[in-house]
Every structure is written in structure tokens, then in C-alpha cells.
Design an enzyme around this catalytic site. Sequence first.
Site, PDB file in Angstrom:
ATOM      1  N   LYS A   1       3.117 -12.875   7.181  1.00 31.96           N
ATOM      2  CA  LYS A   1       1.926 -12.236   6.784  1.00 31.96           C
ATOM      3  C   LYS A   1       1.190 -13.062   5.704  1.00 31.96           C
ATOM      4  CE  LYS A   1       0.615  -7.918   4.429  1.00 31.96           C
ATOM      5  NZ  LYS A   1       0.984  -6.473   3.986  1.00 31.96           N
TER       6      LYS A   1
ATOM      7  N   TYR B   1       6.422 -12.153   4.070  1.00 30.12           N
ATOM      8  CA  TYR B   1       5.382 -11.668   3.521  1.00 30.12           C
ATOM      9  C   TYR B   1       5.104 -12.831   2.043  1.00 30.12           C
ATOM     10  CZ  TYR B   1       1.773  -8.461   1.236  1.00 30.12           C
ATOM     11  OH  TYR B   1       0.895  -7.869   0.966  1.00 30.12           O
TER      12      TYR B   1
ATOM     13  N   THR C   1       0.810  -1.295   0.042  1.00 32.58           N
ATOM     14  CA  THR C   1      -0.035   0.029   0.158  1.00 32.58           C
ATOM     15  C   THR C   1       0.802   1.106  -0.052  1.00 32.58           C
ATOM     16  OG1 THR C   1      -1.541  -1.040   1.381  1.00 32.58           O
ATOM     17  CG2 THR C   1      -1.951   1.181   1.310  1.00 32.58           C
TER      18      THR C   1
END
Lengths: 282, 282
Positions: free
Chosen positions: B159, B131, B44
Site C-alpha cells: 500500500k 503499508y 481511518t
Amino acid sequence: MFRGVSAFPLTPLKNGTFDEQAFTHLLSPVVEAGVDSLGILGSTGSYAYLTVEERARVTRCAVEHAGNIPVIVSIGAMRLDDILRLADDAQTAGVSGVLMAPVSYQRLTDEEVFKLYETVTRQLSVPLCIYDNPATTGFAFSNELLFAVASLPYVGSIKLGRVPEDLSQVRARLPDTVTLGIAGDWRAASALQAGFDVWYSVLAGLFPKAALAIARSGKSTESERLEPLWDLFRRYGSVRVIAAAAEMRGKVATPGLPFPLQAIQGEPREALSAILAELELA
Amino acid sequence: MFRGVSAFPLTPLKNGTFDEQAFTHLLSPVVEAGVDSLGILGSTGSYAYLTVEERARVTRCAVEHAGNIPVIVSIGAMRLDDILRLADDAQTAGVSGVLMAPVSYQRLTDEEVFKLYETVTRQLSVPLCIYDNPATTGFAFSNELLFAVASLPYVGSIKLGRVPEDLSQVRARLPDTVTLGIAGDWRAASALQAGFDVWYSVLAGLFPKAALAIARSGKSTESERLEPLWDLFRRYGSVRVIAAAAEMRGKVATPGLPFPLQAIQGEPREALSAILAELELA
């Protein structure tokens, strides 16, 4: 220029930096064999792992050693300012064409991809080849988007990793000035027979004579002979296989690929060694 | 530190460069709301589109304005030397943790991904969050690979963009020191109820109170209320939606995303405007 056999050589690295001497040694037999163009810094040439400065240096070196053979260079990058600088550097170095995949981190939308090509082609003075490579970009062109992007000024070719079922219809909707090229060496013979204009070839970057023989034979037998090699390409990725072949032949330092990418090791590498001996590729 | 609600704010850009003032204005209500950590320069936060220098600057700015809230920063990059420099810069800036997806151009093999994490964790002095983001990296972790990478020193969290069916078995094979975090805001409430430890949240980067309310309620109703927003997230990508929300509220310049990425426009943007008014998010 976007016709025939376009050879995509590795970009040799030594301790992580560009090995100019190994590169010129790689290029020399490819140029002598008379391929139709050199596609440097492609996926096989690790462009995405090199800095803008390194890419400019590789490009200048290729143009210098390409003789009369046109040089095409990839300008794909995450950042628009990098792409535009790569295009400038490439044009200054004297390339004949550029190639670009819609490289991204976030998966792009059709509209974003169109805007990207629209913006980049506006800055070009040499033709561009659109590269549709869903495996590395996460983005697959629809036919409609291909038609739209292909109609932009300076677009001269499309590099596709598939042969469209409705090839004649696809062709009919593309500008006459845009050629169709195939990626994925195992598909090349059948794609050329189906009417593709150019083979963007990993094989030709190390074994140019074998690639030219396949392209010029107009038959499938030459390519079928290489099926054991194609099988490795499909299973491990062309770049990991061709890098192992180049390492084994002493053409590039070991390891020749940017970390963490690795040329095939162990069993598949031994299989490759046997295959190369059997095929007597040159 | 890898617990509770981790807020992933946008990295505001103005004419393509980091807008420090907009960033501190974005961070201030997030810090005041008392999120458990700040996850800056995540997907993001457009990390993949920024230079190493820009990322160092954003990191320093975040640490300066985070008060007592731990800062986690993404260090993913194509080149190993960039990753190591980003890790150094982040640690020098005073971050509490780092996060890394196996970013690549060529799809990586399991062995390559393991070697990447092994090499990077060797250079760390703060914990790392793995991630797993197949949509952006083209690489999906198998459970076996997750267990192997999670056992490396300095790994503190994972994650994931999915809730494993066999969650208790997955948990049993992970080190006790490694927490499980969820990505994809629409999955957060159910993941937290299923036993996930942390929500890596896009929503919390702009609407921290709403995210904290969802996480603290322990029920699904708070999240269900936001279903119209989740629907936009799933359809257009969280980053394009949250960027539009931030643009509409005047929190970031328009366009706020790096070219060619675009915040949602037209009809979905109008829908978002209505949804935000209806939900009264803060």
C-alpha cells in the site's frame, strides 16, 4: 527542579522485560554524581515501547533509588486514558515532575495539541515539561502554540530540540515560571551559553561526570572534545549509540533496546569503542 | 484478495469505546455494494488508538458481518508482542489478510524495518500487505527495501501513498504474487489507470458506490467530480473529513474520533456539508 543537568538514563531490558537490577546500577553513579534531576522513561528510556504497568514499576524503582534528586517521568501515550493513568501512577510514586510530547499516530493539529495539554494539565499536581520532538511525534510546535501551552497551569519547562533565533523574544513571551531546556546533546553547550536553563541530557544518563563538566565549564571546549561522539549521536540517533555504550560496558544486557530498535552494530560500534577509550568518559 | 476496491471504514467510538451497533450499520451498505475487500482498523479505523482487546473485538465483529467479502485488518503496534498477539487474534477471528505499517516512536532504520517484517511474517498464516505511510510512521520505504520486504513469504501487497515514476521498473522487480495498491483517495483514479491493482480507499468506507463508480469507470471524470472533497482530504487529513461526514449523517456518535483527534469543525465542516449535498454521494 527544571534546571541544570537532567540525566535521561536508558531503561534496561532483559529478554524484553524491565531489568530492575541493571536499572539501579545505572542510576547509582548518576545519583552520586549529583545531577540536578533524573529524567526517567524519556525517549532514551524507551517509554513509548513499555506498557503502563511496566512504566509504573520503572517509576517506583527510580524514585526509590534517586535519593534527594527530583525524578521527572514521561507520561506521553497515544491514548488519553493511558496518559491520565500514567500521570496518576507517577504522582502516587512520588515524582517531582512529568514530561510529555504530543505522541500521536495521525499528525495532530495545533488545536488538538492545545486541547491535549489543557486536558492533561487539569489532572496534574506536579509541574509538567512540554516536549517538542518533531522527529518522533511528527508534530512541530510553532512559537505561538508554545506560548499558549506554556501559559497553562502546572507547565514548568519546555524541552526544545533547537535554539530559537529570536531567543530573547521567545523568552520574553513565556511565563517567568517556565524554564527553557535543550535536547540533542551536541547543542547543549551552545544552548546553555545562549541562556537555556536546563540540559535534558542523554550523555548524563550514562556519563554524568562528563555532562556535568560540560555544563559547569561555561565554555565550548569540553563539549567540542566530544564531537566524535556527537557525530555518532546525530548519525544514528542518541539512543542507539548510548545503548551500545552501555552494552559494551556491561551495564545493560545485549540487546538492551526494545525490538526492532537496535544499538549500533558493526563499524560504528567499533568507532564508538575507540572514541570511548580515547575520551576516558566517566 | 488484494485487488479492486478495498474499503477502509471508520471504527465508531461512543464515549471513547467501540460502538458495535454503529459499526455494523457502517459495514452493511459497504458489504451490500460489493467492494472487493474490507480494510478494517486502518488509519481511518483508528487502530493505533485502540487496545489489543478492543481491536480483537472490532475484528470479530467485522468478520461476522462481512458476508463473503474478505476482511483485512491492520496489526501495526509499537511492541512486537502486541503485533504478534494482534496477528494471532486476527487469524483466529478468520480474517483473510493483514496489513502492517512500521509503526514506531523512534524513526526506524532500513535494517530494523526489514527485521520487523521478517519476524512478523514468520508467524503468519494469511497474506500481509506492507503499508508505506511516512506521514504517520516517520519512515519512508526506499524501493530497494520494498523489494526486499516484498520477497518475504506471506507478503501479498504493498500500500503506497505515491505512484512511483518508474512504475514498470518497480513492478518488474516485485514478485508476481505481490499487488500494488494506492492510498490517498485523490490519487486513486490516476494510479489505477497507471496500472495499480487495488485502491485502499477511505471514501469506500462510507460512500462505497461512489468509490466503485470511480474504480470501474476507467476514466478520470468520476474522480475529478470529487475534487472539492479531495481538497478537504489533503488539507485536513482524510480521517477528520470522513469522520465529519459520518457524524453529520448520524452514522457515528459525535465526537467519533479518539481524543485528541477531531473531525473537522467550523468552516471546513460547513464546506463539507455543501459538497456532500452537491455531489449526492451514496
